[in-house]
Each structure stands twice: as C-alpha cells, then as structure tokens.
Enzyme design. Structure first.
Site, PDB file in Angstrom:
ATOM      1  N   LYS A  59      37.325  27.205  25.063  1.00  0.00           N
ATOM      2  CA  LYS A  59      36.874  25.799  25.014  1.00  0.00           C
ATOM      3  C   LYS A  59      35.849  25.518  26.121  1.00  0.00           C
ATOM      4  CE  LYS A  59      41.100  24.245  25.559  1.00  0.00           C
ATOM      5  NZ  LYS A  59      41.841  25.534  25.665  1.00  0.00           N
TER       6      LYS A  59
ATOM      7  N   ARG B 184      40.041  36.499  33.022  1.00  0.00           N
ATOM      8  CA  ARG B 184      39.184  35.375  33.436  1.00  0.00           C
ATOM      9  C   ARG B 184      39.055  35.294  34.959  1.00  0.00           C
ATOM     10  NH1 ARG B 184      40.261  29.516  31.360  1.00  0.00           N
ATOM     11  NH2 ARG B 184      42.366  29.986  32.048  1.00  0.00           N
TER      12      ARG B 184
ATOM     13  N   ARG C 263      46.116  16.505  24.017  1.00  0.00           N
ATOM     14  CA  ARG C 263      47.024  17.652  23.871  1.00  0.00           C
ATOM     15  C   ARG C 263      48.356  17.254  23.276  1.00  0.00           C
ATOM     16  NH1 ARG C 263      44.437  21.038  28.260  1.00  0.00           N
ATOM     17  NH2 ARG C 263      45.660  22.930  28.233  1.00  0.00           N
TER      18      ARG C 263
ATOM     19  N   ARG D 176      52.131  28.587  29.126  1.00  0.00           N
ATOM     20  CA  ARG D 176      51.060  27.718  28.608  1.00  0.00           C
ATOM     21  C   ARG D 176      50.891  27.922  27.107  1.00  0.00           C
ATOM     22  NH1 ARG D 176      46.503  29.697  32.242  1.00  0.00           N
ATOM     23  NH2 ARG D 176      45.151  28.499  30.873  1.00  0.00           N
TER      24      ARG D 176
ATOM     25  N   ARG E 117      42.195  32.202  38.473  1.00  0.00           N
ATOM     26  CA  ARG E 117      42.796  30.864  38.480  1.00  0.00           C
ATOM     27  C   ARG E 117      44.298  30.992  38.734  1.00  0.00           C
ATOM     28  NH1 ARG E 117      41.228  26.934  33.475  1.00  0.00           N
ATOM     29  NH2 ARG E 117      43.455  26.831  33.132  1.00  0.00           N
TER      30      ARG E 117
HETATM   31  P1  AP5 Z   1      37.672  29.716  28.666  1.00  0.00           P
HETATM   32  O1  AP5 Z   1      36.392  29.181  28.123  1.00  0.00           O
HETATM   33  O2  AP5 Z   1      37.963  29.524  30.114  1.00  0.00           O
HETATM   34  O3  AP5 Z   1      38.890  29.245  27.757  1.00  0.00           O
HETATM   35  P2  AP5 Z   1      39.582  27.816  27.623  1.00  0.00           P
HETATM   36  O4  AP5 Z   1      39.920  27.618  26.193  1.00  0.00           O
HETATM   37  O5  AP5 Z   1      38.752  26.770  28.292  1.00  0.00           O
HETATM   38  O6  AP5 Z   1      40.910  28.162  28.419  1.00  0.00           O
HETATM   39  P3  AP5 Z   1      41.727  27.338  29.490  1.00  0.00           P
HETATM   40  O7  AP5 Z   1      42.758  28.302  30.008  1.00  0.00           O
HETATM   41  O8  AP5 Z   1      40.836  26.699  30.513  1.00  0.00           O
HETATM   42  O9  AP5 Z   1      42.392  26.290  28.632  1.00  0.00           O
HETATM   43  P4  AP5 Z   1      43.625  25.483  29.007  1.00  0.00           P
HETATM   44  O10 AP5 Z   1      43.640  24.511  27.911  1.00  0.00           O
HETATM   45  O11 AP5 Z   1      44.866  26.258  29.225  1.00  0.00           O
HETATM   46  O12 AP5 Z   1      43.277  24.982  30.483  1.00  0.00           O
HETATM   47  P5  AP5 Z   1      42.912  23.560  31.063  1.00  0.00           P
HETATM   48  O13 AP5 Z   1      42.056  23.778  32.230  1.00  0.00           O
HETATM   49  O14 AP5 Z   1      42.486  22.642  29.989  1.00  0.00           O
HETATM   50  O15 AP5 Z   1      37.690  31.290  28.321  1.00  0.00           O
HETATM   51  C1  AP5 Z   1      38.762  32.110  28.739  1.00  0.00           C
HETATM   52  C2  AP5 Z   1      38.212  33.493  29.153  1.00  0.00           C
HETATM   53  O16 AP5 Z   1      37.659  34.157  28.017  1.00  0.00           O
HETATM   54  C3  AP5 Z   1      37.086  33.427  30.180  1.00  0.00           C
HETATM   55  O17 AP5 Z   1      37.200  34.521  31.033  1.00  0.00           O
HETATM   56  C4  AP5 Z   1      35.805  33.538  29.345  1.00  0.00           C
HETATM   57  O18 AP5 Z   1      34.764  34.129  30.102  1.00  0.00           O
HETATM   58  C5  AP5 Z   1      36.270  34.438  28.214  1.00  0.00           C
HETATM   59  N1  AP5 Z   1      35.612  34.129  26.957  1.00  0.00           N
HETATM   60  C6  AP5 Z   1      35.434  32.902  26.406  1.00  0.00           C
HETATM   61  N2  AP5 Z   1      34.842  32.997  25.206  1.00  0.00           N
HETATM   62  C7  AP5 Z   1      34.662  34.332  24.986  1.00  0.00           C
HETATM   63  C8  AP5 Z   1      34.119  35.071  23.918  1.00  0.00           C
HETATM   64  N3  AP5 Z   1      33.643  34.482  22.806  1.00  0.00           N
HETATM   65  N4  AP5 Z   1      34.112  36.412  24.000  1.00  0.00           N
HETATM   66  C9  AP5 Z   1      34.606  37.023  25.075  1.00  0.00           C
HETATM   67  N5  AP5 Z   1      35.141  36.394  26.139  1.00  0.00           N
HETATM   68  C10 AP5 Z   1      35.169  35.052  26.089  1.00  0.00           C
HETATM   69  O19 AP5 Z   1      44.362  23.040  31.526  1.00  0.00           O
HETATM   70  C11 AP5 Z   1      45.034  23.605  32.619  1.00  0.00           C
HETATM   71  C12 AP5 Z   1      46.300  22.804  32.895  1.00  0.00           C
HETATM   72  O20 AP5 Z   1      45.963  21.441  33.228  1.00  0.00           O
HETATM   73  C13 AP5 Z   1      47.280  22.681  31.723  1.00  0.00           C
HETATM   74  O21 AP5 Z   1      48.150  23.797  31.655  1.00  0.00           O
HETATM   75  C14 AP5 Z   1      48.007  21.362  32.064  1.00  0.00           C
HETATM   76  O22 AP5 Z   1      48.975  21.573  33.070  1.00  0.00           O
HETATM   77  C15 AP5 Z   1      46.889  20.510  32.669  1.00  0.00           C
HETATM   78  N6  AP5 Z   1      46.188  19.665  31.665  1.00  0.00           N
HETATM   79  C16 AP5 Z   1      44.878  19.737  31.332  1.00  0.00           C
HETATM   80  N7  AP5 Z   1      44.578  18.833  30.375  1.00  0.00           N
HETATM   81  C17 AP5 Z   1      45.730  18.187  30.098  1.00  0.00           C
HETATM   82  C18 AP5 Z   1      46.080  17.159  29.164  1.00  0.00           C
HETATM   83  N8  AP5 Z   1      45.170  16.643  28.318  1.00  0.00           N
HETATM   84  N9  AP5 Z   1      47.371  16.760  29.120  1.00  0.00           N
HETATM   85  C19 AP5 Z   1      48.292  17.258  29.961  1.00  0.00           C
HETATM   86  N10 AP5 Z   1      48.046  18.249  30.847  1.00  0.00           N
HETATM   87  C20 AP5 Z   1      46.770  18.706  30.919  1.00  0.00           C
END
Ligand code: AP5
Length: 218
Positions: free
Chosen positions: A14, A128, A89, A172, A161
């Site tokens: 994402k 990552r 979410r 997660r 991270r």
């Molecule tokens: P990346 O682009 O970082 O993936 P992502 O989908 O953004 O993954 P996240 O882990 O950031 O999502 P998340 O939803 O768990 O985390 P968030 O920060 O929102 O890509 C991942 C890896 O793959 C990278 O190394 C990238 O380089 C590689 N990659 C990407 N695309 C690729 C491709 N096509 N080919 C090859 N490699 C590729 O949330 C973190 C925490 O915050 C949650 O656990 C929760 O505690 C809290 N939180 C956040 N939002 C909320 C909410 N709305 N409600 C409640 N809690 C929340």
C-alpha cells in the site's frame, strides 16, 4: 475532492504504490500508520496511546483514528484526491469516514484492493527496511538502497520497522483477517471496489490501479 482507499494486508504494498501514485496522479497520500509513527516520535498523547497497540500488532482504537483523520480532513485546503493507506480498517472506521466525508458533500469514490498471496506478504515484511529520517520504504532484495543501510533519498539511516518482527507480523496478519478483511465485501456491495493483483513488480501494480481508475472515471 475525491477519496480513494488502498486496502490490503500488511506488506501488500500500500505504502509503495501510494508513493508512486503521488508522482503519477498527484494524489494526497494519507497513511494512518505514518501519522501514528510521527505521533510516537513526537511523544504526543496519541503517540503514547498508540505505541503499545502498534508494538503488539493490534489496531489502535477507532475513536483515536477517527479523531486524527477528522482533524486532517477538516484542515485539508487543497482539492487533490485524498488517498487513504491503511484506513479504514474496521467497519466502524468505514462508517466514521462516510460521516466525515458527507459533511463536505463527499464520498468514497474508489477502493483498490491489493491482492497478494500470504507467502509473499511475509517475505515482503521480513525484508522491508525503512528510512528512520524520511520514512522511505525499501526491501533488502526487491528494492534495495544503493548504499547499504543508507537512504537513497535523504541519506538517513535505513532500519527494520519495530513491528516487522516475526511474532508481530503473524499477529498483524491475523488482525487483518479478523477485523479488516470484511471491508472488501462491504465496499464491493457498494460497487466501488477494484481488485488489483499486486503480487508482481510494483510498476505493474501501479499501472493496474491507474487503468482501473481511468476506465471507471473515478
Ligand atoms: P509496503 O509498501 O511497506 O507495504 P504496506 O502494505 O504499506 O505494508 P504495511 O506493513 O505498512 O501495512 P500495515 O497496514 O501493516 O502498516 P501501517 O503502517 O498501516 O511494502 C512492504 C515491503 O514490500 C517493502 O519492503 C516494499 O519495498 C516491498 N514491496 C512493495 N511492493 C512490492 C512489489 N510490487 N514487489 C516487490 N516488493 C515490494 O500500520 C501499522 C500499525 O499502525 C498497525 O498494525 C496498527 O497498530 C496501527 N494503525 C495504522 N492504521 C490504523 C487504523 N486505521 N486503525 C487502527 N490502527 C491503525
């Protein structure tokens, strides 16, 4: 102002696709995960509350998230499409977003669901790395930095991270299946959901999102 959402499991890409859409489609990228990480860094009350949930891989309470997003939408001055990444979410967050947008005569225009097989998700999360200073995202094999552990964009230190440990990643993914997956059906019923096969190279994912948006004029 249009509203787009990137929906997908942790590691689906994402954040990566969102950054590319900022360049290609001039969208305003809003990541609730990034907002929470900034709050933790700044030591604000929201950050203090969020830290434990994030370390355990659980969701931060809906009210906290909706307050953050509400403040952001109310202060948004530009007409650019807002692209939410990692929000909503839960069904309560989705309902809260509808209410917030309705206050401005807006609605959710498109939800792009990034579909990635689970084995690939784990590989992406395990590999990552992120820049401690600017938040740029890399992958040790797929998208490496030019110089080991040094950010290509700002020269900052590139680290793992804290919530990318094996145990937290497992939690997660389970939390996603339990609390977020149902949003796919929720938005599909509304006719705003686009399924995007996102297991290939990131350019392919980006093009699939742009094609879906263009062919439906969303
Ligand atoms: P990346 O682009 O970082 O993936 P992502 O989908 O953004 O993954 P996240 O882990 O950031 O999502 P998340 O939803 O768990 O985390 P968030 O920060 O929102 O890509 C991942 C890896 O793959 C990278 O190394 C990238 O380089 C590689 N990659 C990407 N695309 C690729 C491709 N096509 N080919 C090859 N490699 C590729 O949330 C973190 C925490 O915050 C949650 O656990 C929760 O505690 C809290 N939180 C956040 N939002 C909320 C909410 N709305 N409600 C409640 N809690 C929340």
């Amino acid at each position: 102002m249009k509203t787009w959402i990137l929906l997908g499991a942790p590691g689906a890409g994402k954040g990566t696709v969102a950054e590319m859409l900022v360049q290609e489609a001039n969208v305003r990228h809003v990541s609730t995960g990034d907002m929470l990480r900034s709050a933790i860094k700044a030591g604000t009350p929201v950050g203090l509350e969020a830290r434990g949930y994030m370390e355990r891989g659980e969701l931060v309470p809906d009210k906290t998230i909706l307050d953050l997003v509400g403040d952001l939408i109310r202060s948004e001055a530009s007409d650019r499409t807002i692209l939410f990444d990692g929000f909503p979410r839960t069904k309560d967050q989705a309902a809260g977003l509808d209410l917030l947008l309705a206050g401005f005569g807006g609605k959710v225009d498109a939800v792009f669901q990034l579909d990635v097989p689970e084995a690939l998700l784990i590989d992406r999360l395990a590999g990552r790395r992120v820049c401690r200073a600017c938040g740029a995202v890399y992958h040790i094999r797929n998208i490496p930095t030019r110089v080991d552990k040094v950010c290509d964009k700002c020269g900052g230190e590139v680290i793992q991270r804290p919530d990318d440990t094996e145990e937290t990643v497992r939690n997660r993914l389970a939390v996603y299946a339990r609390q977020t997956l149902e949003l796919i059906a929720f938005y599909r019923e509304r006719g705003v959901l686009f399924d995007i096969a996102a297991g290939g190279p990131r350019q392919e994912t980006l093009q699939a999102v742009l094609r879906a948006a263009a062919s439906h004029s969303v």
